[in-house]
Structure formats: C-alpha cells, structure tokens
Design a protein around this motif. Structure first.
Motif, PDB file in Angstrom:
ATOM      1  N   LYS A  58       0.937  -1.278  -0.128  1.00  0.00           N
ATOM      2  CA  LYS A  58      -0.063   0.018   0.080  1.00  0.00           C
ATOM      3  C   LYS A  58       0.810   1.438   0.069  1.00  0.00           C
ATOM      4  CE  LYS A  58      -3.708   2.210   2.768  1.00  0.00           C
ATOM      5  NZ  LYS A  58      -3.001   3.341   3.611  1.00  0.00           N
ATOM      6  N   LEU A  59       1.847   1.210   0.825  1.00  0.00           N
ATOM      7  CA  LEU A  59       2.919   2.348   0.805  1.00  0.00           C
ATOM      8  C   LEU A  59       3.655   2.724  -0.429  1.00  0.00           C
ATOM      9  CD1 LEU A  59       4.312   2.118   4.710  1.00  0.00           C
ATOM     10  CD2 LEU A  59       2.381   3.780   3.580  1.00  0.00           C
ATOM     11  N   ILE A  60       4.122   1.390  -0.953  1.00  0.00           N
ATOM     12  CA  ILE A  60       4.639   1.542  -2.122  1.00  0.00           C
ATOM     13  C   ILE A  60       3.638   2.365  -3.214  1.00  0.00           C
ATOM     14  CG2 ILE A  60       5.687   0.065  -4.084  1.00  0.00           C
ATOM     15  CD1 ILE A  60       7.111  -1.548  -2.045  1.00  0.00           C
ATOM     16  N   SER A  61       2.663   1.878  -3.106  1.00  0.00           N
ATOM     17  CA  SER A  61       1.559   2.384  -4.249  1.00  0.00           C
ATOM     18  C   SER A  61       1.443   3.903  -4.107  1.00  0.00           C
ATOM     19  CB  SER A  61       0.205   1.713  -4.408  1.00  0.00           C
ATOM     20  OG  SER A  61       0.411   0.295  -4.652  1.00  0.00           O
ATOM     21  N   GLU A  62       1.418   4.297  -2.912  1.00  0.00           N
ATOM     22  CA  GLU A  62       1.132   5.464  -2.578  1.00  0.00           C
ATOM     23  C   GLU A  62       2.349   6.407  -2.844  1.00  0.00           C
ATOM     24  OE1 GLU A  62      -2.150   5.824   1.162  1.00  0.00           O
ATOM     25  OE2 GLU A  62       0.151   5.643   1.510  1.00  0.00           O
ATOM     26  N   GLY A 104      10.132  -0.335  11.424  1.00  0.00           N
ATOM     27  CA  GLY A 104      11.095   0.751  11.519  1.00  0.00           C
ATOM     28  C   GLY A 104      11.928   1.002  10.249  1.00  0.00           C
ATOM     29  N   ASN A 105      11.971   0.289   9.339  1.00  0.00           N
ATOM     30  CA  ASN A 105      12.624   0.440   7.986  1.00  0.00           C
ATOM     31  C   ASN A 105      11.903   1.725   7.427  1.00  0.00           C
ATOM     32  OD1 ASN A 105      14.542  -1.689   8.867  1.00  0.00           O
ATOM     33  ND2 ASN A 105      13.896  -2.951   7.082  1.00  0.00           N
ATOM     34  N   ILE A 106      12.588   1.925   6.283  1.00  0.00           N
ATOM     35  CA  ILE A 106      12.265   3.082   5.484  1.00  0.00           C
ATOM     36  C   ILE A 106      12.063   2.762   4.046  1.00  0.00           C
ATOM     37  CG2 ILE A 106      12.539   5.648   4.802  1.00  0.00           C
ATOM     38  CD1 ILE A 106      12.155   5.059   7.942  1.00  0.00           C
ATOM     39  N   ILE A 107      10.911   3.012   3.505  1.00  0.00           N
ATOM     40  CA  ILE A 107      10.889   2.799   2.064  1.00  0.00           C
ATOM     41  C   ILE A 107      11.003   4.306   1.404  1.00  0.00           C
ATOM     42  CG2 ILE A 107      10.083   0.443   1.674  1.00  0.00           C
ATOM     43  CD1 ILE A 107       7.372   1.722   1.491  1.00  0.00           C
ATOM     44  N   CYS A 108      11.621   4.201   0.154  1.00  0.00           N
ATOM     45  CA  CYS A 108      11.705   5.716  -0.544  1.00  0.00           C
ATOM     46  C   CYS A 108      11.832   5.598  -2.067  1.00  0.00           C
ATOM     47  CB  CYS A 108      12.825   6.517   0.123  1.00  0.00           C
ATOM     48  SG  CYS A 108      14.494   5.576  -0.125  1.00  0.00           S
ATOM     49  N   THR A 109      12.075   6.751  -2.640  1.00  0.00           N
ATOM     50  CA  THR A 109      12.240   6.990  -4.020  1.00  0.00           C
ATOM     51  C   THR A 109      13.733   6.813  -4.278  1.00  0.00           C
ATOM     52  OG1 THR A 109      12.291   9.324  -3.677  1.00  0.00           O
ATOM     53  CG2 THR A 109      10.118   8.267  -4.511  1.00  0.00           C
ATOM     54  N   PRO A 110      14.123   6.028  -5.353  1.00  0.00           N
ATOM     55  CA  PRO A 110      15.588   6.015  -5.584  1.00  0.00           C
ATOM     56  C   PRO A 110      16.239   7.150  -6.257  1.00  0.00           C
ATOM     57  CG  PRO A 110      14.325   5.065  -7.349  1.00  0.00           C
ATOM     58  CD  PRO A 110      13.268   5.449  -6.681  1.00  0.00           C
ATOM     59  N   THR A 111      17.504   7.316  -6.500  1.00  0.00           N
ATOM     60  CA  THR A 111      18.138   8.266  -7.007  1.00  0.00           C
ATOM     61  C   THR A 111      18.236   7.994  -8.510  1.00  0.00           C
ATOM     62  OG1 THR A 111      20.447   9.253  -6.861  1.00  0.00           O
ATOM     63  CG2 THR A 111      20.493   6.810  -6.845  1.00  0.00           C
ATOM     64  N   SER A 112      18.321   9.402  -9.149  1.00  0.00           N
ATOM     65  CA  SER A 112      18.574   9.224 -10.490  1.00  0.00           C
ATOM     66  C   SER A 112      17.462   8.766 -11.368  1.00  0.00           C
ATOM     67  CB  SER A 112      19.751   8.375 -10.994  1.00  0.00           C
ATOM     68  OG  SER A 112      20.748   8.948 -10.182  1.00  0.00           O
ATOM     69  N   ILE A 113      16.156   8.743 -10.912  1.00  0.00           N
ATOM     70  CA  ILE A 113      14.874   8.265 -11.584  1.00  0.00           C
ATOM     71  C   ILE A 113      13.896   9.504 -11.450  1.00  0.00           C
ATOM     72  CG2 ILE A 113      12.921   6.675 -11.821  1.00  0.00           C
ATOM     73  CD1 ILE A 113      15.393   5.238 -12.124  1.00  0.00           C
ATOM     74  N   SER A 114      13.359  10.064 -12.725  1.00  0.00           N
ATOM     75  CA  SER A 114      12.340  10.901 -12.556  1.00  0.00           C
ATOM     76  C   SER A 114      11.107  10.653 -11.774  1.00  0.00           C
ATOM     77  CB  SER A 114      11.860  11.386 -14.044  1.00  0.00           C
ATOM     78  OG  SER A 114      10.819  12.416 -13.842  1.00  0.00           O
ATOM     79  N   GLY A 157       8.314  11.588 -12.230  1.00  0.00           N
ATOM     80  CA  GLY A 157       7.209  11.388 -13.543  1.00  0.00           C
ATOM     81  C   GLY A 157       7.056  10.050 -14.041  1.00  0.00           C
ATOM     82  N   GLU A 158       8.393   9.305 -13.773  1.00  0.00           N
ATOM     83  CA  GLU A 158       8.439   7.817 -14.729  1.00  0.00           C
ATOM     84  C   GLU A 158       8.521   6.624 -13.494  1.00  0.00           C
ATOM     85  OE1 GLU A 158      11.881   8.508 -16.984  1.00  0.00           O
ATOM     86  OE2 GLU A 158      10.635   9.627 -18.366  1.00  0.00           O
ATOM     87  N   LEU A 159       8.413   7.022 -12.175  1.00  0.00           N
ATOM     88  CA  LEU A 159       8.773   5.995 -11.286  1.00  0.00           C
ATOM     89  C   LEU A 159       7.886   4.926 -11.177  1.00  0.00           C
ATOM     90  CD1 LEU A 159      10.726   5.605  -8.629  1.00  0.00           C
ATOM     91  CD2 LEU A 159       8.722   6.490  -7.358  1.00  0.00           C
ATOM     92  N   LYS A 160       8.509   3.546 -11.069  1.00  0.00           N
ATOM     93  CA  LYS A 160       7.554   2.409 -11.031  1.00  0.00           C
ATOM     94  C   LYS A 160       7.889   1.812  -9.636  1.00  0.00           C
ATOM     95  CE  LYS A 160       8.477   1.425 -15.995  1.00  0.00           C
ATOM     96  NZ  LYS A 160       9.257   2.385 -16.315  1.00  0.00           N
ATOM     97  N   LYS A 161       6.628   0.984  -9.424  1.00  0.00           N
ATOM     98  CA  LYS A 161       6.732   0.412  -7.970  1.00  0.00           C
ATOM     99  C   LYS A 161       8.062  -0.473  -7.777  1.00  0.00           C
ATOM    100  CE  LYS A 161       1.724  -0.626  -7.658  1.00  0.00           C
ATOM    101  NZ  LYS A 161       0.628  -1.488  -7.568  1.00  0.00           N
TER     102      LYS A 161
END
Ligand SMILES: [Zn+2]
Length: 224
Positions: A12-16, A44-54, A56-60
């Motif tokens: 759910k969090l990844i989709s959001e 307690g772990n953190i999920i986040c967007t990766p480096t060097s990816i727009s 606007g184009e991010l995928k799960k």
C-alpha cells in the motif's frame, strides 16, 4: 498473519509513494530527478524513491528499502544521499511516518531569497502547518543538511531549505503530500499579496482564538 499484514502495508505504501511521485512531477513541484519521498514501515525500516529516476516515470519495482541507519535492505537502485535528512527526521519524530521533499517553485523562490514563511496569515495554514521556518543553506548530501534542520524538527512539520527547496512531514504519506501542496499554495498567495502591498498577519488575539478552536475541533494546539 503478522507478515501478511506487513506485506499488505508495504504494498500500500509503495503504491502511494508512486502515486504521489507522479503527482508532484505533474504539478511541477520537482523537475528531472529532483525530490525524495519516503515512508516508515511498522518494523522501523524506511521505503523511499531511488536516486536518478524521474518522479514522473517512477515504477513500484524501483522503490528502495533501507534500515533506520540507511543500509540497503532491498532495491535495484540506490536510495540517494538525501535519505540522510529523512532518516535524521524519523529518528527524532516518532509521530512522523512520511516525508516529502520537493522543489516547488514558489516555496523554493522564498527559500532562494533566504526568506522564511513564518508569518501567521491564513488560518488554515496556521492550523495545518504552523510556523514555516527557513533552514540555513547546507551543502547537499553532507552532514550539514541534518544540522541545518535540527532546530526545527521538534516543532515544525514544514520548512524551507535555503537555496534548495522544501520539506514536509506527515503522520502518513497523504498528510505529508497535502502539507507540501498547502505550503506551495501559501507561498504563491504570500508572493501575490506582496505585489498588492504585503500580507497582513493575524493579531495575537486572533491567534489565541484560532488556537482554542483548533484544540476544540481538531484536538491539537497550533504550533506558534
Ligand atoms: Zn532537493
């Protein structure tokens, strides 16, 4: 059962995160590969967007997971050095489970002119965001960044980063995103008001009344 619940929570969090990444890109809150969105999992772990990816184009499949120290737990990509600031905030704010960092043009214009948005002008902004300070310029990706925001972490859910952008903190991803949207809208309103002669801040008496109403209706005192 617990694992299934955790897995569902993570999905759910990844989709959001993906949804909000697309949204901040479409709204022009970031350009190219700018910005960072993260959320804290129950473990307690953190999920986040990766480096060097727009955004606007991010995928799960491109979302990254790190432990509270920043060590990679899962991901094809790296988390980017801006994760340091996120981890620093999560450590100090147990009530916060999501962070949005972006470079929205109006808020970033204030940050670039070294101006905070600390005035108390619009009631809804005061209730939702409280004080919006300016953190001193810090060289990106260095330990200067956490140090520059240290004075504001405890009491602020939104702040500007001088010559850089803005950060908003939320109890969940939607909350952090809406705070970023509200911050940018507020920055635009203040700038327009300045063209018309300058915004007028609420009086201490008005702030006191607002604080009482906020406590009564939302159960929270405004952070002045
Ligand atoms: Zn940035």
């Amino acid at each position: 059962m617990k694992n299934k619940g955790s897995l569902r929570e993570k999905e759910k969090l990844i989709s959001e995160i993906v949804e909000i990444s697309h949204l901040i890109y479409q709204k022009g809150f970031v350009s190219a590969t700018d910005g960072k969105i993260s959320a804290r999992l129950e473990n307690g772990n953190i999920i986040c967007t990766p480096t060097s990816i727009s955004k606007g184009e991010l995928k799960k499949s491109q979302i990254v997971e790190v432990d509270p120290e920043g060590n990679l737990v899962y991901g094809i990509y790296k988390p980017s050095t801006e994760i340091k600031m996120h981890l620093f905030i999560y450590k100090q704010r147990k009530d916060i489970n999501a962070i949005v960092h972006a470079h929205p043009p109006f808020a970033t214009a204030f940050a670039t002119a070294a101006l905070s948005l600390e005035g108390f002008t619009l009631p809804e902004v005061i209730i939702n965001l409280g004080k919006i300070p300016l953190a001193k310029y810090a060289t990106p990706s260095t330990d200067e960044v956490p140090l520059s925001i240290q004075p504001f972490i405890e009491n602020c859910d939104a702040f500007l980063l001088q010559n850089h952008g803005a950060v908003t903190l939320g109890t969940n991803l939607k909350d952090a995103y809406f705070k970023m949207e509200k911050l940018e809208h507020y920055a635009m309103v203040v700038l327009l008001a300045r063209i018309l002669g300058g915004e007028k801040n609420l009086s201490n008496e008005d702030l006191k009344k607002l604080s009482d109403i906020s406590l009564k209706i939302y159960g929270k005192k405004i952070k002045i």
